[in-house]
Design a protein around this motif. Sequence first.
Motif, PDB file in Angstrom:
ATOM      1  N   GLU A  17       0.962  -1.282   0.092  1.00 17.93           N
ATOM      2  CA  GLU A  17       0.104   0.047   0.125  1.00 17.93           C
ATOM      3  C   GLU A  17       0.767   1.300  -0.137  1.00 17.93           C
ATOM      4  O   GLU A  17       0.387   1.953  -0.955  1.00 17.93           O
ATOM      5  CB  GLU A  17      -0.749  -0.077   1.193  1.00 17.93           C
ATOM      6  CG  GLU A  17      -1.684   1.512   1.312  1.00 17.93           C
ATOM      7  CD  GLU A  17      -2.916   1.343   0.255  1.00 17.93           C
ATOM      8  OE1 GLU A  17      -3.214   2.553   0.203  1.00 17.93           O
ATOM      9  OE2 GLU A  17      -3.251   0.328  -0.344  1.00 17.93           O
ATOM     10  N   PHE A  18       1.948   1.230   0.820  1.00 18.99           N
ATOM     11  CA  PHE A  18       2.556   2.414   0.892  1.00 18.99           C
ATOM     12  C   PHE A  18       4.109   2.438   0.045  1.00 18.99           C
ATOM     13  O   PHE A  18       4.824   3.345   0.286  1.00 18.99           O
ATOM     14  CB  PHE A  18       2.883   2.673   2.417  1.00 18.99           C
ATOM     15  CG  PHE A  18       1.659   3.046   3.173  1.00 18.99           C
ATOM     16  CD1 PHE A  18       0.959   4.355   2.903  1.00 18.99           C
ATOM     17  CD2 PHE A  18       0.932   2.282   3.937  1.00 18.99           C
ATOM     18  CE1 PHE A  18      -0.230   4.738   3.760  1.00 18.99           C
ATOM     19  CE2 PHE A  18       0.031   2.513   4.451  1.00 18.99           C
ATOM     20  CZ  PHE A  18      -0.917   3.504   4.503  1.00 18.99           C
ATOM     21  N   GLU A  19       4.217   1.518  -0.870  1.00 20.50           N
ATOM     22  CA  GLU A  19       5.284   1.394  -1.833  1.00 20.50           C
ATOM     23  C   GLU A  19       6.514   1.302  -1.043  1.00 20.50           C
ATOM     24  O   GLU A  19       7.422   2.239  -1.431  1.00 20.50           O
ATOM     25  CB  GLU A  19       4.890   2.234  -2.879  1.00 20.50           C
ATOM     26  CG  GLU A  19       3.779   2.172  -3.663  1.00 20.50           C
ATOM     27  CD  GLU A  19       3.473   3.223  -4.621  1.00 20.50           C
ATOM     28  OE1 GLU A  19       4.058   4.161  -4.738  1.00 20.50           O
ATOM     29  OE2 GLU A  19       2.471   2.951  -5.289  1.00 20.50           O
ATOM     30  N   VAL A  20       6.812   0.542   0.164  1.00 18.20           N
ATOM     31  CA  VAL A  20       8.274   0.595   0.526  1.00 18.20           C
ATOM     32  C   VAL A  20       8.545  -0.781   0.510  1.00 18.20           C
ATOM     33  O   VAL A  20       7.815  -1.726   0.257  1.00 18.20           O
ATOM     34  CB  VAL A  20       8.186   0.960   2.000  1.00 18.20           C
ATOM     35  CG1 VAL A  20       8.022   2.520   2.029  1.00 18.20           C
ATOM     36  CG2 VAL A  20       7.125   0.076   3.098  1.00 18.20           C
ATOM     37  N   GLU A  21       9.929  -1.159   0.578  1.00 16.00           N
ATOM     38  CA  GLU A  21      10.384  -2.409   0.687  1.00 16.00           C
ATOM     39  C   GLU A  21       9.973  -3.168   1.948  1.00 16.00           C
ATOM     40  O   GLU A  21      10.281  -2.467   2.843  1.00 16.00           O
ATOM     41  CB  GLU A  21      11.862  -2.446   0.652  1.00 16.00           C
ATOM     42  CG  GLU A  21      12.555  -2.104  -0.798  1.00 16.00           C
ATOM     43  CD  GLU A  21      12.199  -2.854  -2.012  1.00 16.00           C
ATOM     44  OE1 GLU A  21      12.148  -4.246  -1.641  1.00 16.00           O
ATOM     45  OE2 GLU A  21      11.699  -2.562  -3.094  1.00 16.00           O
ATOM     46  N   GLU A  22       9.738  -4.303   1.945  1.00 17.38           N
ATOM     47  CA  GLU A  22       9.056  -5.073   3.211  1.00 17.38           C
ATOM     48  C   GLU A  22      10.255  -5.354   4.241  1.00 17.38           C
ATOM     49  O   GLU A  22       9.973  -5.252   5.322  1.00 17.38           O
ATOM     50  CB  GLU A  22       8.540  -6.528   2.545  1.00 17.38           C
ATOM     51  CG  GLU A  22       7.769  -6.921   3.691  1.00 17.38           C
ATOM     52  CD  GLU A  22       6.773  -8.136   3.207  1.00 17.38           C
ATOM     53  OE1 GLU A  22       6.505  -9.154   3.960  1.00 17.38           O
ATOM     54  OE2 GLU A  22       6.280  -8.311   2.028  1.00 17.38           O
ATOM     55  N   SER A  23      11.375  -5.257   3.593  1.00 14.76           N
ATOM     56  CA  SER A  23      12.623  -5.461   4.420  1.00 14.76           C
ATOM     57  C   SER A  23      12.916  -4.468   5.442  1.00 14.76           C
ATOM     58  O   SER A  23      13.383  -4.661   6.500  1.00 14.76           O
ATOM     59  CB  SER A  23      13.818  -5.658   3.614  1.00 14.76           C
ATOM     60  OG  SER A  23      14.178  -4.578   2.752  1.00 14.76           O
ATOM     61  N   ILE A  24      12.246  -3.192   5.331  1.00 16.23           N
ATOM     62  CA  ILE A  24      12.372  -2.044   6.078  1.00 16.23           C
ATOM     63  C   ILE A  24      11.661  -2.325   7.267  1.00 16.23           C
ATOM     64  O   ILE A  24      11.524  -1.336   8.269  1.00 16.23           O
ATOM     65  CB  ILE A  24      12.483  -0.716   5.380  1.00 16.23           C
ATOM     66  CG1 ILE A  24      11.240  -0.176   4.939  1.00 16.23           C
ATOM     67  CG2 ILE A  24      13.710  -0.682   4.465  1.00 16.23           C
ATOM     68  CD1 ILE A  24      10.964   1.158   4.361  1.00 16.23           C
ATOM     69  N   ILE A  25      10.413  -2.915   7.032  1.00 12.92           N
ATOM     70  CA  ILE A  25       9.642  -3.172   8.306  1.00 12.92           C
ATOM     71  C   ILE A  25      10.021  -3.862   9.407  1.00 12.92           C
ATOM     72  O   ILE A  25      10.082  -5.217   8.986  1.00 12.92           O
ATOM     73  CB  ILE A  25       8.227  -3.224   7.621  1.00 12.92           C
ATOM     74  CG1 ILE A  25       7.632  -2.558   6.676  1.00 12.92           C
ATOM     75  CG2 ILE A  25       7.190  -3.424   8.881  1.00 12.92           C
ATOM     76  CD1 ILE A  25       6.338  -2.863   5.895  1.00 12.92           C
ATOM     77  N   THR A  26      10.467  -3.535  10.212  1.00  8.44           N
ATOM     78  CA  THR A  26      11.111  -4.362  11.401  1.00  8.44           C
ATOM     79  C   THR A  26      10.260  -3.914  12.659  1.00  8.44           C
ATOM     80  O   THR A  26       9.812  -3.011  12.785  1.00  8.44           O
ATOM     81  CB  THR A  26      12.501  -3.957  11.701  1.00  8.44           C
ATOM     82  OG1 THR A  26      12.668  -2.575  11.990  1.00  8.44           O
ATOM     83  CG2 THR A  26      13.381  -4.294  10.238  1.00  8.44           C
ATOM     84  N   PRO A  27      10.242  -4.964  13.509  1.00  6.52           N
ATOM     85  CA  PRO A  27       9.585  -4.798  14.851  1.00  6.52           C
ATOM     86  C   PRO A  27       9.718  -3.337  15.786  1.00  6.52           C
ATOM     87  O   PRO A  27       8.900  -2.716  16.071  1.00  6.52           O
ATOM     88  CB  PRO A  27       9.948  -5.929  15.485  1.00  6.52           C
ATOM     89  CG  PRO A  27      10.044  -7.066  14.709  1.00  6.52           C
ATOM     90  CD  PRO A  27      10.798  -6.256  13.587  1.00  6.52           C
ATOM     91  N   GLU A  28      11.077  -3.085  15.737  1.00  2.00           N
ATOM     92  CA  GLU A  28      11.260  -1.761  16.582  1.00  2.00           C
ATOM     93  C   GLU A  28      11.013  -0.609  15.511  1.00  2.00           C
ATOM     94  O   GLU A  28      11.120   0.587  16.046  1.00  2.00           O
ATOM     95  CB  GLU A  28      12.834  -1.959  17.063  1.00  2.00           C
ATOM     96  CG  GLU A  28      13.782  -2.036  15.830  1.00  2.00           C
ATOM     97  CD  GLU A  28      13.946  -3.366  15.367  1.00  2.00           C
ATOM     98  OE1 GLU A  28      14.743  -3.338  14.339  1.00  2.00           O
ATOM     99  OE2 GLU A  28      13.452  -4.322  16.080  1.00  2.00           O
ATOM    100  N   ALA A  29      10.965  -0.637  14.300  1.00  2.00           N
ATOM    101  CA  ALA A  29      10.805   0.472  13.546  1.00  2.00           C
ATOM    102  C   ALA A  29       9.626   1.517  13.757  1.00  2.00           C
ATOM    103  O   ALA A  29       8.612   0.764  14.330  1.00  2.00           O
ATOM    104  CB  ALA A  29      10.897   0.151  11.861  1.00  2.00           C
ATOM    105  N   ASN A  30       9.700   2.797  13.622  1.00  2.00           N
ATOM    106  CA  ASN A  30       8.635   3.611  14.015  1.00  2.00           C
ATOM    107  C   ASN A  30       7.908   3.528  12.688  1.00  2.00           C
ATOM    108  O   ASN A  30       8.339   3.801  11.515  1.00  2.00           O
ATOM    109  CB  ASN A  30       9.061   4.930  14.140  1.00  2.00           C
ATOM    110  CG  ASN A  30       7.992   6.060  14.428  1.00  2.00           C
ATOM    111  OD1 ASN A  30       7.604   6.535  13.342  1.00  2.00           O
ATOM    112  ND2 ASN A  30       7.678   6.548  15.593  1.00  2.00           N
ATOM    113  N   ILE A  31       6.437   3.214  12.776  1.00  2.00           N
ATOM    114  CA  ILE A  31       5.565   3.195  11.676  1.00  2.00           C
ATOM    115  C   ILE A  31       5.581   4.417  10.786  1.00  2.00           C
ATOM    116  O   ILE A  31       5.594   4.229   9.634  1.00  2.00           O
ATOM    117  CB  ILE A  31       3.942   3.018  12.249  1.00  2.00           C
ATOM    118  CG1 ILE A  31       4.040   1.619  12.814  1.00  2.00           C
ATOM    119  CG2 ILE A  31       3.065   3.040  10.977  1.00  2.00           C
ATOM    120  CD1 ILE A  31       2.829   1.344  13.598  1.00  2.00           C
TER     121      ILE A  31
END
Length: 79
Positions: A17-31
């Motif tokens: 939906e937000f056109e980002v690489e899935e690999s940058i979505i990590t548990p500790e990352a700020n949404i």
Amino acid sequence: MEKKELIAKINSVLAEEFEVEESIITPEANIKKTLMLDSLSLVDMLVLIESEFGVKIQPTELVKVQTFEALYDYLAERV
């Protein structure tokens, strides 16, 4: 749905939906920072999550959810 499945689905849906690489979505990352959300796109995310997972999220509750881990936990309790 197991938590691992839930996490995979959340990451996939948000990355697409937000056109980002899935690999940058990590548990500790700020949404907001990771998905580059402004207030309007934050509402879009809320609507997307509600429709994908069949839950109703109060905007006041979403304010408490800052990281992906918090989002995973929040949805795991309600799905």
